[in-house]
Design a protein around this motif. Structure first.
Motif, PDB file in Angstrom:
ATOM      1  N   ARG A   1      44.241  -2.586 -54.288  1.00 34.73           N
ATOM      2  CA  ARG A   1      43.285  -3.468 -53.630  1.00 34.73           C
ATOM      3  C   ARG A   1      43.731  -4.931 -53.724  1.00 34.73           C
ATOM      4  N   GLY A   2      43.810  -5.581 -52.579  1.00 36.34           N
ATOM      5  CA  GLY A   2      44.182  -6.984 -52.505  1.00 36.34           C
ATOM      6  C   GLY A   2      45.627  -7.244 -52.147  1.00 36.34           C
TER       7      GLY A   2
ATOM      8  N   TYR B   1      33.484   5.606 -52.121  1.00 36.55           N
ATOM      9  CA  TYR B   1      34.345   4.431 -52.201  1.00 36.55           C
ATOM     10  C   TYR B   1      34.343   3.638 -50.905  1.00 36.55           C
ATOM     11  N   MET B   2      34.155   4.316 -49.772  1.00 32.64           N
ATOM     12  CA  MET B   2      34.044   3.585 -48.510  1.00 32.64           C
ATOM     13  C   MET B   2      32.800   2.717 -48.521  1.00 32.64           C
ATOM     14  N   ASN B   3      31.726   3.235 -49.110  1.00 34.66           N
ATOM     15  CA  ASN B   3      30.507   2.425 -49.250  1.00 34.66           C
ATOM     16  C   ASN B   3      30.757   1.212 -50.143  1.00 34.66           C
TER      17      ASN B   3
ATOM     18  N   ASN C   1      31.743  -4.768 -50.280  1.00 35.65           N
ATOM     19  CA  ASN C   1      32.579  -5.785 -50.927  1.00 35.65           C
ATOM     20  C   ASN C   1      32.171  -5.919 -52.400  1.00 35.65           C
ATOM     21  N   TYR C   2      32.270  -4.805 -53.097  1.00 35.52           N
ATOM     22  CA  TYR C   2      31.714  -4.653 -54.440  1.00 35.52           C
ATOM     23  C   TYR C   2      32.228  -5.671 -55.449  1.00 35.52           C
ATOM     24  N   ASP C   3      33.444  -6.210 -55.211  1.00 40.15           N
ATOM     25  CA  ASP C   3      33.992  -7.189 -56.158  1.00 40.15           C
ATOM     26  C   ASP C   3      34.065  -8.600 -55.561  1.00 40.15           C
TER      27      ASP C   3
END
Length: 387
Positions: free
Chosen positions: A142-143, A278-280, A285-287
């Protein structure tokens, strides 16, 4: 930007192309035959198309058969003729601690109940192919930005680490081995021995992929054959199968998801086999680091559009949606149903002015004597469709 969606039945194969280069995303199928043709014939046609691309990289979202079988076929049969600038993999290799996650992926292959899993499409088969035809490998989490124009949204290594620990803890808690009852301490000892053996081998696979260990395919195969015959491994596999524990879905949890790096008119979003949970998280934008865009030119829906991983993309206002559904030949009706494309994606009930592309509508619950999507293109029986 152009996206070419190949017809590989119940599988994934895409090419994202612009003036600067091409990114191939997955190449595999679960079908032995596609539209009446042997899958090797389909692979040959697609590989022939690949040879016309001079600057290309490959991204593998996960290690399932329907994402990797064509790649392994190509590396084996067309040695040296289809080299990639880079092969991108989910970041489950970079750190030594990730050998525990690889242990679960390896164990998932062993649960296929085959004598030599190296002959099956698996994590092991990929590493074996790399030994025979080395490639430049890069890992994505991620990122991470890659190719200068895409950004990975998943996997999140911290989340995967937590999932790994939970799965291993559950395995160690198993109490039965066949019909024989053992104490909890005895079971934990047996399973821990098996997991230790698997982790040691998984660490070797990790080092090979990271190019920090030199060996040869024959030596690795001999070691894997010996590992498979260990009584501790056999006992653990028997217990997992008896308890109906399916680690196959763990491969989905590490699936790569990526989007365009910069928000623009031609945004793309590719979701691999990402589970709904995980798509949810990604959409929320959980982080607070990587929000989804308000508009996408092209979205590839997760996991063949099955109901279990359905995600409502309405807020993303996609112009085009890609569903690599195909027909899944399962042993029972319940399993077949689980692999059909959800009717919730069908255009009549979904997003207005969105064009739907699918490999075949025969395995879609929205298909009733004709496609129910308002705007749709079905690739079958053609080899590909350009978007």
């Amino acid at each position: 930007m152009k996206v070419r969606m190949y017809n590989v039945g119940c599988g994934d194969c895409f090419c994202l192309k612009d003036r600067k280069g091409s990114l191939l995303v997955d190449f595999g199928t679960s079908n032995n035959r596609i539209d009446g043709r042997p899958r090797s014939d389909i692979f040959d046609v697609i590989i022939s198309d690949f040879t016309t691309i001079s600057h290309k990289s490959f991204l593998l979202t996960n290690f399932h058969l329907d994402h990797i079988s064509g790649l392994l076929y190509m590396l084996k049969k067309y040695k040296g003729s289809n080299d990639f600038n880079t092969i991108y993999l989910p970041d489950v290799f970079r750190e030594p601690s990730m050998s525990r996650t690889l242990t679960l992926l390896l164990l998932s292959d062993l649960l296929k109940n085959t004598y030599l899993p190296s002959r099956q499409i698996s994590l092991y088969a990929f590493v074996e192919a790399l030994l025979k035809q080395p490639q430049h490998i890069e890992f994505l989490k991620r990122g991470d930005v890659f190719e200068g124009k895409y950004q990975a949204l998943w996997p999140d290594c911290n989340v995967i680490e937590e999932e790994t620990q939970a799965a291993l803890k559950h395995i160690l808690s198993l109490k039965k081995i066949g019909s024989e009852e053992k104490t909890e301490a005895q079971n934990r000892g047996t399973y821990q021995e098996a997991l230790t053996l698997l982790e040691s081998f998984a660490e070797k696979l990790r080092q090979i992929v990271c190019d920090t260990l030199k060996t040869n395919a024959f030596a690795l195969e001999c070691e894997f054959r010996d590992l498979r015959e260990k009584p501790e491994i056999a006992e653990l596999i028997q217990a997992l199968e008896q308890e109906n524990i399916h680690l196959r879905q763990f491969k989905n949890k590490i699936s790569l998801v990526f989007q365009s790096k910069n928000d623009g008119e031609m945004n793309v979003l590719f979701t691999g086999d990402i589970p709904q949970k995980y798509m949810n998280m990604i959409a929320a934008n959980y982080d607070d680091t990587l929000p989804l865009y308000e508009h996408y030119w092209c979205v590839k829906v997760p996991n063949h559009g099955i109901q279990a991983d359905y995600f409502d993309f309405t807020d993303c206002t996609p112009e085009n949606m890609l569903i690599s559904n195909g027909i899944y030949y399962a042993d029972n009706k319940k399993q077949t149903k689980a692999y059909r494309t959800s009717a919730q994606y069908a255009g009549l009930f979904y997003i207005n002015d969105t064009h739907m592309y699918c490999s075949s509508s025969d395995c879609c619950d929205g298909y009733r004597n004709g496609c129910t999507c308002k705007e749709c293109d079905v690739i079958s029986p053609q080899y590909y469709k350009d978007i």
